[in-house]
Write a protein that holds these residues in place. Structure first.
Motif: not given
Length: 300
Positions: A252-263, A266-271, A273-281
């Motif tokens: 809708e904005m017509g702009h933006g880089k994208h990333t999906i946090l997942s093992k 290459g991420n430490a875990l499959d995050y 909605h909340i722990n993507m910002l609160t998980h210690p890892k």
């Protein structure tokens, strides 16, 4: 060590709380302004003990300001039965004023980095569309689990969105004056009738038009000179920030880089909605990537 200070900006009959989280030594890095999503307050980004993305940014040298939107967190008065404010006030008044206050406080910088969780990203984008002159002083945007519409089906959607947010929530909030998400332990803060009723219109995939004054965000979005924007979604976020819904919003904005946090990526875990910002890892996993992203925009 980092330091934390509370500031209160007075607006007529209410006061907005901004949590300043500062590095131990002053730096020449631009400040960061952060906004939480619905049923939340600013603590999604920080804790008094120094956890969270805001604290990581401060340790990296940035002065960070986290907004508690009207009536939430330490902003006063708290949400109650006599509220007459919703998302319009945040888009048209509170966010632009907080932005200008931070700019004035850091007069040596002409730009600020913006970050938001969930619905806070919709508010930020809406403010830039309504006031395109603000884009001249926004260096970058990073959004975590931000979507405008929800189209992915699941049992969780049936309860949280179709029943609670679109039907029962507006009904109870209109009757009671607000929805007691905090008291019912369904979220970290409450929501007003207007914030629920205005927000659920957009979630329904109704046109991106303001229900107060009919300002057409959707028609104006692609003409905005957007700052570099990064949309970060979580694999285990089936409803509130499903990767496909996040992608749809950036379209809708017509702009933006994208990333999906997942093992798998290459991420430490499959995050989620909340722990993507609160998980210690998350600190050692990808917060450093966020810091590097905003540094790259400054260098450019």
């Amino acid at each position: 060590m980092i330091t934390q200070t509370s500031h209160f900006l007075d607006f007529d009959d209410h006061s907005i709380h901004l949590r300043e989280i500062s590095p131990e030594q002053p730096s020449d890095l631009p400040p960061v302004l952060m906004l939480h999503g619905a049923i939340e307050d600013g603590r999604i980004f920080y804790s008094k003990s120094g956890k969270g993305l805001a604290c990581a940014l401060a340790r990296a040298g940035h002065s960070v300001y986290v907004i508690d939107s009207r009536g939430r967190g330490q902003s006063t008065p708290p949400i109650g039965k006599d509220n007459n404010h919703g998302q319009f006030e945040m888009i048209a008044h509170t966010l632009p004023e907080c932005h200008r206050w931070v700019l004035a406080r850091h007069a040596s910088h002409s730009k600020i980095h913006w970050m938001a969780h969930s619905w806070g990203g919709v508010v930020m984008c809406s403010a830039l569309i309504r006031f395109p002159e603000l884009t001249e002083s926004v260096e970058s945007q990073v959004f975590f689990g931000t979507k405008r519409t929800i189209k992915q089906w699941s049992f969780e959607r049936l309860f949280k969105v179709e029943f609670l947010w679109k039907r029962f929530g507006p009904w109870l909030a209109k009757k009671k004056g607000f929805f007691p998400f905090k008291q019912w332990k369904m979220g970290s803060d409450n929501e007003t009738y207007l914030s629920i009723s205005e927000g659920q219109l957009w979630v329904r995939d109704v046109a991106w038009v303001d229900p107060r004054d009919n300002f057409d965000y959707g028609s104006n979005a692609k003409s905005v000179n957007w700052p570099r924007t990064w949309f970060i979604a979580a694999l285990k976020d089936p409803v509130l920030g499903h990767p496909k819904d996040v992608r749809r919003f950036s379209d809708e904005m017509g702009h933006g880089k994208h990333t999906i946090l997942s093992k798998a990526n290459g991420n430490a875990l499959d995050y989620d909605h909340i722990n993507m910002l609160t998980h210690p890892k998350a600190v050692d996993d990808y917060f450093s990537d966020v810091i590097n992203f905003i540094r790259a925009q400054q260098a450019a």
